[in-house]
Scaffold this motif. Structure first.
Motif, PDB file in Angstrom:
ATOM      1  N   THR A   1       0.818  -1.223   0.000  1.00 28.67           N
ATOM      2  CA  THR A   1       0.000   0.000   0.000  1.00 28.67           C
ATOM      3  C   THR A   1       0.840   1.255   0.000  1.00 28.67           C
ATOM      4  O   THR A   1       0.356   2.315  -0.405  1.00 28.67           O
ATOM      5  N   GLY A   2       2.086   1.161   0.500  1.00 31.06           N
ATOM      6  CA  GLY A   2       2.944   2.335   0.600  1.00 31.06           C
ATOM      7  C   GLY A   2       2.749   3.127   1.877  1.00 31.06           C
ATOM      8  O   GLY A   2       3.519   4.047   2.153  1.00 31.06           O
ATOM      9  N   LYS A   3       1.731   2.802   2.674  1.00 30.66           N
ATOM     10  CA  LYS A   3       1.500   3.581   3.895  1.00 30.66           C
ATOM     11  C   LYS A   3       2.680   3.409   4.849  1.00 30.66           C
ATOM     12  O   LYS A   3       3.348   2.355   4.852  1.00 30.66           O
ATOM     13  N   PRO A   4       3.000   4.406   5.663  1.00 33.73           N
ATOM     14  CA  PRO A   4       4.098   4.286   6.614  1.00 33.73           C
ATOM     15  C   PRO A   4       3.949   3.047   7.489  1.00 33.73           C
ATOM     16  O   PRO A   4       2.835   2.637   7.827  1.00 33.73           O
TER      17      PRO A   4
ATOM     18  N   THR B   1      -2.048   4.574  -3.410  1.00 35.11           N
ATOM     19  CA  THR B   1      -1.880   3.151  -3.691  1.00 35.11           C
ATOM     20  C   THR B   1      -2.332   2.793  -5.089  1.00 35.11           C
ATOM     21  O   THR B   1      -1.688   2.003  -5.789  1.00 35.11           O
ATOM     22  N   MET B   2      -3.455   3.358  -5.506  1.00 33.98           N
ATOM     23  CA  MET B   2      -3.998   3.038  -6.825  1.00 33.98           C
ATOM     24  C   MET B   2      -3.493   4.071  -7.836  1.00 33.98           C
ATOM     25  O   MET B   2      -3.686   5.280  -7.632  1.00 33.98           O
TER      26      MET B   2
ATOM     27  N   ILE C   1     -14.926  -9.748  -0.536  1.00 28.76           N
ATOM     28  CA  ILE C   1     -14.088  -9.010  -1.491  1.00 28.76           C
ATOM     29  C   ILE C   1     -13.574  -7.772  -0.776  1.00 28.76           C
ATOM     30  O   ILE C   1     -14.357  -6.882  -0.424  1.00 28.76           O
ATOM     31  N   GLY C   2     -12.273  -7.747  -0.519  1.00 33.81           N
ATOM     32  CA  GLY C   2     -11.695  -6.704   0.327  1.00 33.81           C
ATOM     33  C   GLY C   2     -11.102  -5.552  -0.459  1.00 33.81           C
ATOM     34  O   GLY C   2     -10.801  -5.667  -1.646  1.00 33.81           O
ATOM     35  N   PRO C   3     -10.879  -4.416   0.222  1.00 32.59           N
ATOM     36  CA  PRO C   3     -10.287  -3.248  -0.413  1.00 32.59           C
ATOM     37  C   PRO C   3      -8.773  -3.207  -0.194  1.00 32.59           C
ATOM     38  O   PRO C   3      -8.215  -3.991   0.565  1.00 32.59           O
ATOM     39  N   TRP C   4      -8.140  -2.243  -0.845  1.00 30.45           N
ATOM     40  CA  TRP C   4      -6.687  -2.106  -0.750  1.00 30.45           C
ATOM     41  C   TRP C   4      -6.261  -1.082   0.278  1.00 30.45           C
ATOM     42  O   TRP C   4      -5.115  -1.093   0.733  1.00 30.45           O
ATOM     43  N   ASN C   5      -7.139  -0.155   0.666  1.00 24.95           N
ATOM     44  CA  ASN C   5      -6.691   0.953   1.515  1.00 24.95           C
ATOM     45  C   ASN C   5      -6.423   0.536   2.961  1.00 24.95           C
ATOM     46  O   ASN C   5      -5.502   1.015   3.606  1.00 24.95           O
ATOM     47  N   TYR C   6      -7.252  -0.375   3.476  1.00 30.29           N
ATOM     48  CA  TYR C   6      -7.008  -0.992   4.782  1.00 30.29           C
ATOM     49  C   TYR C   6      -7.146  -2.496   4.594  1.00 30.29           C
ATOM     50  O   TYR C   6      -8.176  -3.086   4.934  1.00 30.29           O
ATOM     51  N   PRO C   7      -6.118  -3.134   4.034  1.00 30.20           N
ATOM     52  CA  PRO C   7      -6.255  -4.523   3.587  1.00 30.20           C
ATOM     53  C   PRO C   7      -6.296  -5.555   4.699  1.00 30.20           C
ATOM     54  O   PRO C   7      -6.561  -6.724   4.441  1.00 30.20           O
TER      55      PRO C   7
END
Length: 510
Positions: free
Chosen positions: A97-100, A330-331, A155-161
């Motif tokens: 995701t790239g999040k810290p 992320t996207m 079906i999950g999302p990418w922002n809080y995986p």
């Protein structure tokens, strides 16, 4: 092309499964900050998805048969595995995701309470309970319990995986269902890590399985005959999910994003309100479904609030280095959305106090604060999903509530007010509201999470989240000779008279 990331959970003996192992097409998971390949995963087609769901059928019966106590024990063991390897999982989240890393670890930590709560409270919430039969049916006993549906697709999302899909997965598992999980194509490694970790504590059967791929894989899951499907994503994709599920009358839980508002009353603690607005709007690069996107501030404290927000935002920076508080988008397509919203706001008279069009790069978007933005601009009506805030001056809180409710979304909200916080919270059209804090409702396991309008329907978390993945099973049992023979063609005139008399006594005075 590389193998799955080394940070995934160690391999264990594979649970029983009849899923085909023939070669399939693959796709790459990429680091959004650099474009480097993180891992390679299969694109599962309809045949493989159907086989996975079929394998889950047998596993579901076995898992349900374990009972609440044993399932709770396994779930707590799973939480233990995650806890002991929290930094390892955070590494995978950070890579995809790239999040810290610290934000990734926070996300993982918050889900642990939910696993523990679901494991502990499932027996009380879902177990069989006796209920009153009423006087007319007093010759019967009655009970209700909540039975697992069978196989649940997620079906999950990418922002809080981790946090978001486990809000469905954990509660579905605690209720006794098997789960087939399709993570976002941007975060398949996170999904693989979670499924592998679960297999360590449930090695006997494929109770939690992974499928990976793109939209076609998700559509195949919708059409596979799962007993319920939970989806988190955009309203547009949510409509496609519902359409695909309609062919098999598969019920769905939809969380379709939000355009959440934060209200600041004249008596609010301005420093805390500003901090909440900045973190709620900028954390995770603004890629939070319940993040703050719109702020409405009482005119008496507007200038003070704006000064404080400016002070807090100025040192924030998006980047890939350890010192950056904000990661990449992320996207890859999301910077264009943010750019379009900022451009529309500026073209229509809005002003950028911080940031602006120049803040939007190819991978990173720097924080942007907009004021004087028309209420019908894209930055106020559509989900931006970037590190931006629009801040508006209002004459009073009635105007603030009206503007907050003027949205097709209705997911979360925030209110800062010393005297009227709870009153204002109840007036906001949203599934959840935090008072004098931000996004607090998501971290409280006993509270339901979900929205209305284009934010979707159905609930995860709390008792509602447990019941969401069950069906109510009602049982009426005669416990003594019938007092009145009502459900028979042998019913007599005397029976009819007695019923009429009793009904009059019970309800005639209404």
């Amino acid at each position: 092309m590389t193998s799955a990331p080394e940070t995934s959970a160690p391999e264990t003996s594979a649970p029983e499964t009849s899923v085909p192992t023939t070669a399939v097409a693959t796709f790459e998971s990429l680091d959004p900050a650099t474009g480097d390949v993180v891992g390679t995963y299969p694109i599962d087609d309809a045949e493989r998805v159907n086989a996975t769901v079929a394998a889950a059928r047998d596993a579901a019966d076995w898992w349900a048969g374990l009972g609440f106590a044993e399932r709770g024990k396994r779930l707590r063991a799973w939480a233990g595995v995650i806890t002991r390897r929290i930094n390892q999982l955070a590494d995978v989240v950070h890579a995809e995701t790239g999040k810290p890393h610290s934000d990734a670890a926070l996300e993982v930590a918050l889900v642990l309470d939910h696993i523990s709560w679901a494991a502990k409270h499932a027996p009380k919430v879902l177990g069989r309970k006796r209920v009153s039969t009423g006087l007319v049916m007093s010759d019967h006993s009655a009970s209700v319990e909540y039975r697992p549906m069978g196989v649940v697709g997620v079906i999950g999302p990418w922002n809080y995986p981790v946090f978001t899909p486990l809000g469905s997965i954990t509660y579905a598992l605690a209720a006794g269902n098997a789960v087939v999980f399709k993570p976002s194509e941007y975060t398949p490694g996170v999904g693989a890590w979670l499924v592998d970790a679960f297999a360590q504590v449930v090695p006997e059967k494929p109770v939690l399985q992974l499928i990976t791929g793109f939209g076609a894989t998700g559509e195949a899951l919708c059409r596979s005959g799962v007993d319920k499907l939970a989806f988190t994503g955009s309203p547009a994709t949510g409509r496609k999910i519902m359409h695909a599920c309609a062919d098999t009358l598969t019920p769905v839980v939809i969380e379709g994003g939000g355009k959440d508002a934060l209200l600041v009353d004249a008596d609010a603690d301005i420093a805390k309100a500003a901090d909440a607005a900045v973190w709620g709007g900028m954390a995770n690069a603004g890629q939070t479904c319940v993040g703050v996107e719109r702020v409405y501030v009482h005119e008496r404290v507007y200038d003070e609030f704006l000064d404080k927000v400016t002070e807090l935002v100025e040192p924030l920076r998006a980047g890939s280095d350890a010192a950056a508080k904000i990661g990449p988008m992320t996207m890859p397509s999301q910077p264009d959305v943010v750019r379009r919203h900022i451009a529309d706001a500026l073209q229509r008279g809005g002003r950028a106090i911080i940031g602006g069009l120049g803040a939007v790069g190819e991978r990173f978007v720097q924080p942007t604060v907009l004021v004087d933005v028309p209420s019908d601009s894209l930055a106020n009506t559509d989900e931006t999903f970037g590190p931006t805030l629009t801040i508006a001056r209002v004459a009073n809180m009635d105007e603030a509530v009206r503007l907050a409710n003027d949205s097709r979304y209705g997911l979360g909200a925030t209110v800062f007010s010393k005297k009227r916080g709870k009153e204002l919270a109840r007036r906001i059209r949203s599934g959840m509201t935090a008072v004098n804090s931000v996004i607090a409702f998501a971290a409280i396991p006993s509270l339901p999470f979900g929205g209305i309008g284009e934010s979707g329907f159905g609930r995860i978390h709390g008792p509602d989240g447990l019941r969401e993945f069950t069906y109510a099973k009602a049982v009426a049992s005669r416990r003594m000779p019938g007092l009145m023979n009502l459900t028979s063609f042998a019913r007599t005139a005397a029976n009819d008279k007695n019923l009429t008399t009793l009904a009059t006594l019970l309800h005639g005075r209404g």
